[in-house]
Design a protein around this motif. Structure first.
Motif, PDB file in Angstrom:
ATOM      1  N   SER A   1       0.839  -1.180   0.000  1.00 44.14           N
ATOM      2  CA  SER A   1       0.000   0.000   0.000  1.00 44.14           C
ATOM      3  C   SER A   1       0.888   1.249   0.000  1.00 44.14           C
ATOM      4  O   SER A   1       1.976   1.258   0.556  1.00 44.14           O
ATOM      5  N   LEU A   2       0.396   2.280  -0.585  1.00 40.24           N
ATOM      6  CA  LEU A   2       1.108   3.543  -0.707  1.00 40.24           C
ATOM      7  C   LEU A   2       1.355   4.201   0.644  1.00 40.24           C
ATOM      8  O   LEU A   2       2.435   4.710   0.923  1.00 40.24           O
ATOM      9  N   ILE A   3       0.350   4.189   1.496  1.00 43.41           N
ATOM     10  CA  ILE A   3       0.421   4.894   2.772  1.00 43.41           C
ATOM     11  C   ILE A   3      -0.578   4.267   3.735  1.00 43.41           C
ATOM     12  O   ILE A   3      -1.591   3.708   3.315  1.00 43.41           O
ATOM     13  N   SER A   4      -0.286   4.353   5.009  1.00 41.15           N
ATOM     14  CA  SER A   4      -1.194   3.778   6.006  1.00 41.15           C
ATOM     15  C   SER A   4      -2.111   4.853   6.573  1.00 41.15           C
ATOM     16  O   SER A   4      -1.855   6.059   6.458  1.00 41.15           O
ATOM     17  N   THR A   5      -3.168   4.403   7.191  1.00 39.67           N
ATOM     18  CA  THR A   5      -4.102   5.323   7.844  1.00 39.67           C
ATOM     19  C   THR A   5      -3.385   6.150   8.896  1.00 39.67           C
ATOM     20  O   THR A   5      -3.577   7.361   8.988  1.00 39.67           O
ATOM     21  N   ASN A   6      -2.525   5.512   9.682  1.00 40.48           N
ATOM     22  CA  ASN A   6      -1.804   6.231  10.735  1.00 40.48           C
ATOM     23  C   ASN A   6      -0.867   7.287  10.159  1.00 40.48           C
ATOM     24  O   ASN A   6      -0.737   8.369  10.725  1.00 40.48           O
ATOM     25  N   GLU A   7      -0.209   6.983   9.036  1.00 37.05           N
ATOM     26  CA  GLU A   7       0.672   7.975   8.409  1.00 37.05           C
ATOM     27  C   GLU A   7      -0.134   9.182   7.942  1.00 37.05           C
ATOM     28  O   GLU A   7       0.302  10.327   8.119  1.00 37.05           O
ATOM     29  N   ILE A   8      -1.282   8.940   7.347  1.00 34.09           N
ATOM     30  CA  ILE A   8      -2.134  10.038   6.884  1.00 34.09           C
ATOM     31  C   ILE A   8      -2.587  10.885   8.068  1.00 34.09           C
ATOM     32  O   ILE A   8      -2.527  12.116   8.027  1.00 34.09           O
ATOM     33  N   LYS A   9      -3.019  10.242   9.129  1.00 33.79           N
ATOM     34  CA  LYS A   9      -3.475  10.978  10.308  1.00 33.79           C
ATOM     35  C   LYS A   9      -2.339  11.805  10.908  1.00 33.79           C
ATOM     36  O   LYS A   9      -2.560  12.928  11.358  1.00 33.79           O
ATOM     37  N   GLU A  10      -1.138  11.261  10.891  1.00 24.79           N
ATOM     38  CA  GLU A  10       0.006  12.003  11.424  1.00 24.79           C
ATOM     39  C   GLU A  10       0.317  13.227  10.547  1.00 24.79           C
ATOM     40  O   GLU A  10       0.509  14.333  11.051  1.00 24.79           O
ATOM     41  N   ILE A  11       0.348  13.040   9.230  1.00 29.32           N
ATOM     42  CA  ILE A  11       0.643  14.143   8.316  1.00 29.32           C
ATOM     43  C   ILE A  11      -0.439  15.221   8.389  1.00 29.32           C
ATOM     44  O   ILE A  11      -0.143  16.419   8.391  1.00 29.32           O
ATOM     45  N   LEU A  12      -1.697  14.810   8.473  1.00 32.79           N
ATOM     46  CA  LEU A  12      -2.815  15.759   8.526  1.00 32.79           C
ATOM     47  C   LEU A  12      -3.115  16.242   9.945  1.00 32.79           C
ATOM     48  O   LEU A  12      -4.037  17.025  10.145  1.00 32.79           O
ATOM     49  N   GLU A  13      -2.350  15.740  10.912  1.00 33.49           N
ATOM     50  CA  GLU A  13      -2.505  16.108  12.321  1.00 33.49           C
ATOM     51  C   GLU A  13      -3.920  15.814  12.825  1.00 33.49           C
ATOM     52  O   GLU A  13      -4.572  16.650  13.444  1.00 33.49           O
ATOM     53  N   SER A  57      -1.557  12.184   1.087  1.00 34.38           N
ATOM     54  CA  SER A  57      -2.189  12.768   2.278  1.00 34.38           C
ATOM     55  C   SER A  57      -2.979  14.015   1.923  1.00 34.38           C
ATOM     56  O   SER A  57      -4.085  14.232   2.424  1.00 34.38           O
ATOM     57  N   LYS A  58      -2.410  14.852   1.054  1.00 34.64           N
ATOM     58  CA  LYS A  58      -3.116  16.068   0.644  1.00 34.64           C
ATOM     59  C   LYS A  58      -4.384  15.729  -0.139  1.00 34.64           C
ATOM     60  O   LYS A  58      -5.419  16.370   0.036  1.00 34.64           O
ATOM     61  N   MET A  59      -4.311  14.703  -0.991  1.00 30.38           N
ATOM     62  CA  MET A  59      -5.491  14.289  -1.748  1.00 30.38           C
ATOM     63  C   MET A  59      -6.588  13.807  -0.806  1.00 30.38           C
ATOM     64  O   MET A  59      -7.764  14.154  -0.969  1.00 30.38           O
ATOM     65  N   ILE A  60      -6.210  13.023   0.166  1.00 29.90           N
ATOM     66  CA  ILE A  60      -7.196  12.511   1.127  1.00 29.90           C
ATOM     67  C   ILE A  60      -7.724  13.649   1.992  1.00 29.90           C
ATOM     68  O   ILE A  60      -8.925  13.735   2.260  1.00 29.90           O
ATOM     69  N   GLY A  61      -6.842  14.550   2.404  1.00 31.09           N
ATOM     70  CA  GLY A  61      -7.276  15.721   3.168  1.00 31.09           C
ATOM     71  C   GLY A  61      -8.275  16.555   2.395  1.00 31.09           C
ATOM     72  O   GLY A  61      -9.272  17.031   2.957  1.00 31.09           O
ATOM     73  N   ASN A  62      -8.049  16.710   1.081  1.00 30.08           N
ATOM     74  CA  ASN A  62      -9.001  17.451   0.249  1.00 30.08           C
ATOM     75  C   ASN A  62     -10.372  16.805   0.291  1.00 30.08           C
ATOM     76  O   ASN A  62     -11.395  17.495   0.331  1.00 30.08           O
ATOM     77  N   GLN A  63     -10.428  15.491   0.265  1.00 32.16           N
ATOM     78  CA  GLN A  63     -11.712  14.793   0.301  1.00 32.16           C
ATOM     79  C   GLN A  63     -12.354  14.855   1.679  1.00 32.16           C
ATOM     80  O   GLN A  63     -13.558  15.042   1.792  1.00 32.16           O
ATOM     81  N   LEU A  64     -11.552  14.720   2.726  1.00 33.86           N
ATOM     82  CA  LEU A  64     -12.101  14.725   4.076  1.00 33.86           C
ATOM     83  C   LEU A  64     -12.714  16.076   4.435  1.00 33.86           C
ATOM     84  O   LEU A  64     -13.726  16.129   5.135  1.00 33.86           O
ATOM     85  N   PHE A  65     -12.106  17.143   3.960  1.00 32.34           N
ATOM     86  CA  PHE A  65     -12.511  18.470   4.410  1.00 32.34           C
ATOM     87  C   PHE A  65     -13.147  19.316   3.319  1.00 32.34           C
ATOM     88  O   PHE A  65     -13.396  20.487   3.515  1.00 32.34           O
ATOM     89  N   SER A  66     -13.456  18.708   2.183  1.00 27.22           N
ATOM     90  CA  SER A  66     -14.109  19.421   1.092  1.00 27.22           C
ATOM     91  C   SER A  66     -15.610  19.432   1.325  1.00 27.22           C
ATOM     92  O   SER A  66     -16.193  18.453   1.784  1.00 27.22           O
ATOM     93  N   LYS A  67     -16.242  20.534   0.966  1.00 27.17           N
ATOM     94  CA  LYS A  67     -17.706  20.631   1.104  1.00 27.17           C
ATOM     95  C   LYS A  67     -18.409  19.686   0.148  1.00 27.17           C
ATOM     96  O   LYS A  67     -19.538  19.296   0.368  1.00 27.17           O
ATOM     97  N   ASN A  68     -17.748  19.300  -0.946  1.00 30.47           N
ATOM     98  CA  ASN A  68     -18.353  18.425  -1.944  1.00 30.47           C
ATOM     99  C   ASN A  68     -17.766  17.027  -1.881  1.00 30.47           C
ATOM    100  O   ASN A  68     -17.619  16.362  -2.887  1.00 30.47           O
ATOM    101  N   SER A  69     -17.392  16.573  -0.713  1.00 27.74           N
ATOM    102  CA  SER A  69     -16.699  15.294  -0.607  1.00 27.74           C
ATOM    103  C   SER A  69     -17.629  14.087  -0.574  1.00 27.74           C
ATOM    104  O   SER A  69     -17.171  12.967  -0.495  1.00 27.74           O
ATOM    105  N   GLY A  70     -18.929  14.291  -0.664  1.00 25.30           N
ATOM    106  CA  GLY A  70     -19.843  13.168  -0.592  1.00 25.30           C
ATOM    107  C   GLY A  70     -20.083  12.491  -1.922  1.00 25.30           C
ATOM    108  O   GLY A  70     -21.130  11.912  -2.142  1.00 25.30           O
ATOM    109  N   ASN A  71     -19.120  12.531  -2.820  1.00 23.74           N
ATOM    110  CA  ASN A  71     -19.343  11.998  -4.160  1.00 23.74           C
ATOM    111  C   ASN A  71     -18.670  10.655  -4.393  1.00 23.74           C
ATOM    112  O   ASN A  71     -18.547  10.228  -5.510  1.00 23.74           O
TER     113      ASN A  71
END
Length: 108
Positions: A1-13, A57-71
């Motif tokens: 896998s490219l990245i783990s959930t924990n790594e993403i959470k750490e990068i995105l604080e 991480s930035k791509m996932i952060g964009n989806q987590l915190f985007s107003k239109n992320s329910g797609n």
């Protein structure tokens, strides 16, 4: 896998587990989008370059915190999974700049 959930959470604080399921859903989507954008399967040694973790991480952060992320919709049955969704909000110019060094030439 490219990245783990924990790594993403750490990068995105991020702390706690409220985003874990969504992050786990997004990781393979982001991985696929990175491979498509760069025309690179990163098969050599089956190890992704560490520089891709920030872009992912930035791509996932964009989806987590985007107003239109329910797609994004997904269905998983055993080892089979199917995901559909719009991804325009995931790939900003900043992310493309992070990914550009990993692009390869694709012959059609």
């Amino acid at each position: 896998s490219l990245i783990s959930t924990n790594e993403i959470k750490e990068i995105l604080e991020l702390s706690g587990s409220s985003y874990d399921d969504r992050i786990q859903l997004l990781i393979p989507i982001v991985e696929s989008q990175i491979q498509e954008y760069t025309h690179n399967d990163f098969i050599t040694g089956s190890v992704y370059p560490k520089g891709l973790k920030l872009a992912a991480s930035k791509m996932i952060g964009n989806q987590l915190f985007s107003k239109n992320s329910g797609n994004i919709q997904s269905e998983k049955i055993g080892n089979y999974s199917y995901v559909i969704g719009k991804s325009a909000g995931m790939m900003s110019d900043e992310i493309k700049e992070l990914l550009n060094p990993y692009k390869t030439i694709r012959f059609i």
